[in-house]
Design an enzyme around this catalytic site. Structure first.
Site, PDB file in Angstrom:
ATOM      1  N   ALA A 253       0.844  -1.189   0.000  1.00 38.72           N
ATOM      2  CA  ALA A 253       0.000   0.000   0.000  1.00 38.72           C
ATOM      3  C   ALA A 253       0.879   1.239   0.000  1.00 38.72           C
ATOM      4  O   ALA A 253       2.108   1.156   0.110  1.00 38.72           O
ATOM      5  CB  ALA A 253      -0.913  -0.010   1.227  1.00 38.72           C
ATOM      6  N   LYS A 254       0.193   2.358  -0.105  1.00 39.05           N
ATOM      7  CA  LYS A 254       0.897   3.648  -0.194  1.00 39.05           C
ATOM      8  C   LYS A 254       1.918   3.851   0.920  1.00 39.05           C
ATOM      9  O   LYS A 254       2.985   4.402   0.701  1.00 39.05           O
ATOM     10  CB  LYS A 254      -0.118   4.793  -0.139  1.00 39.05           C
ATOM     11  CG  LYS A 254      -0.606   5.222  -1.497  1.00 39.05           C
ATOM     12  CD  LYS A 254      -0.651   6.754  -1.576  1.00 39.05           C
ATOM     13  CE  LYS A 254      -1.200   7.210  -2.920  1.00 39.05           C
ATOM     14  NZ  LYS A 254      -2.635   6.865  -3.043  1.00 39.05           N
ATOM     15  N   ARG A 255       1.550   3.375   2.126  1.00 36.63           N
ATOM     16  CA  ARG A 255       2.453   3.653   3.247  1.00 36.63           C
ATOM     17  C   ARG A 255       3.798   2.957   3.091  1.00 36.63           C
ATOM     18  O   ARG A 255       4.743   3.234   3.812  1.00 36.63           O
ATOM     19  CB  ARG A 255       1.786   3.263   4.575  1.00 36.63           C
ATOM     20  CG  ARG A 255       1.590   1.801   4.784  1.00 36.63           C
ATOM     21  CD  ARG A 255       0.594   1.513   5.909  1.00 36.63           C
ATOM     22  NE  ARG A 255      -0.084   0.264   5.652  1.00 36.63           N
ATOM     23  CZ  ARG A 255       0.479  -0.922   5.792  1.00 36.63           C
ATOM     24  NH1 ARG A 255       1.714  -1.027   6.219  1.00 36.63           N
ATOM     25  NH2 ARG A 255      -0.193  -2.019   5.507  1.00 36.63           N
TER      26      ARG A 255
END
Ligand code: GLU
Ligand code: ZN
Length: 302
Positions: free
Chosen positions: A240-242
């Site tokens: 994911a983005k994180r």
């Protein structure tokens, strides 16, 4: 197995953000399956939930598929243009006595789910099966998988992962705000678009059994399912983005060629011995589904 002339699969991106490496990896497997079978790919835009749609996302996802050479033969077909059709199928299920109104709130469902046995997916407790818990509230509509609320959907044999057990829990088909829910839309679309093999990410493998129960309730023939292992971040959770810059566009902007991205995807899937750049046609010639492996792969820095 579907024969060469009839093989059909689809890409089904949700236009809620950018296309990331995990989506690209699943799309690559779909492309390889279709192109080695002489079949067709449908581009379906899963914009079922308008508040989640991000402006510009559909265009960027289409462009990223094109840039990678993951082409398609039909579409894009948008779910947002098919609400009448979903309503029609929901009515058909209602006529067969297979849907019922559920008035549980999210909070009530969470409380009931907290009592689910450890490690098992929370299952709807069947509270509204006989009659809605709060007839004054506007209901969601649930699919009755079987005679009792804990009836399991059918087990199935995943094309890649082998036998999978059936799962229980009556899914919502239409939300109380009137929006159609994913299990209904995906089954109606895969049926109407004559999909013979659903290629998608592993995160949906537990939902498959309930979708199979829907095919059965509608008297429709079931497609095959091939669930591709997800790309995981270094911490073992879904990419994911994180985890940083993991969008296909991030790599393009950093100067990567499509072949370099494909090379990494192929290596991460087990389809190539190293992550050297490779073009899609060479990948197609060498494609061997039996080599696809699961497990965490750390995405490269762009
Ligand atoms: N729209 C889903 C996603 O973007 C895929 C659903 C499916 O392939 O059935 O993850
Ligand atoms: Zn309920």
């Amino acid at each position: 197995m579907s024969d060469a002339s009839t093989y059909r699969t689809r890409y089904a991106p949700t236009p809620s953000g950018a296309m990331h490496l995990g989506h690209a990896r699943t799309a690559l497997v779909a492309w390889l399956r279709a192109r080695t079978a002489g079949g067709r790919v449908v581009m379906r835009i899963e914009d079922l939930d308008p508040p989640r749609v991000k402006p510009g996302s559909e265009a960027s996802i289409l462009r990223d598929h094109e840039w990678l050479g993951l082409d398609w033969d039909e579409g894009p077909i948008r779910q947002s243009e098919r609400f009448d059709r979903y309503a029609e199928v929901l009515d058909a299920l209602r006529a067969r006595g297979r849907v019922y109104p559920c008035t549980c709130t999210r909070k009530e469902l969470q409380e009931a789910a907290a009592q689910a046995p450890h490690g098992e997916e929370p299952v709807y407790a069947g509270t509204c099966r006989a009659h809605p818990s709060h007839p004054d509230r506007s209901p969601a509509w649930r699919f009755a998988i079987g005679e009792t609320f804990d009836t399991r959907g059918p087990g199935f044999v995943d094309v890649l992962q082998g036998p999978r057990p059936g799962t229980a829990g009556d899914p919502i088909l239409r939300r109380s705000d009137g929006l159609f829910a994913y299990p209904l839309a995906v089954v109606v679309d895969d049926h109407d678009q004559a999909i013979t093999e659903v290629v998608r990410g592993d995160d949906l493998i537990a939902a498959t059994s309930k979708q199979l129960a829907l095919y059965d309730a509608l008297g429709w023939s079931r497609p095959d399912f091939l669930h591709v292992p997800l790309v995981l971040g270094p911490d073992g959770t879904r990419l994911a983005k994180r985890h940083g810059a993991v969008g296909v566009a991030d790599y393009r902007d950093a100067g990567w060629s499509p072949e370099r991205v494909l090379g990494w995807l192929a290596w991460s899937l087990g389809l190539a011995d190293d992550d050297a750049p490779i073009d899609r046609d060479t990948l197609r010639e060498r494609f061997d589904l039996a080599r696809v492996r699961s497990g965490a792969v750390t995405p490269p820095s762009p």
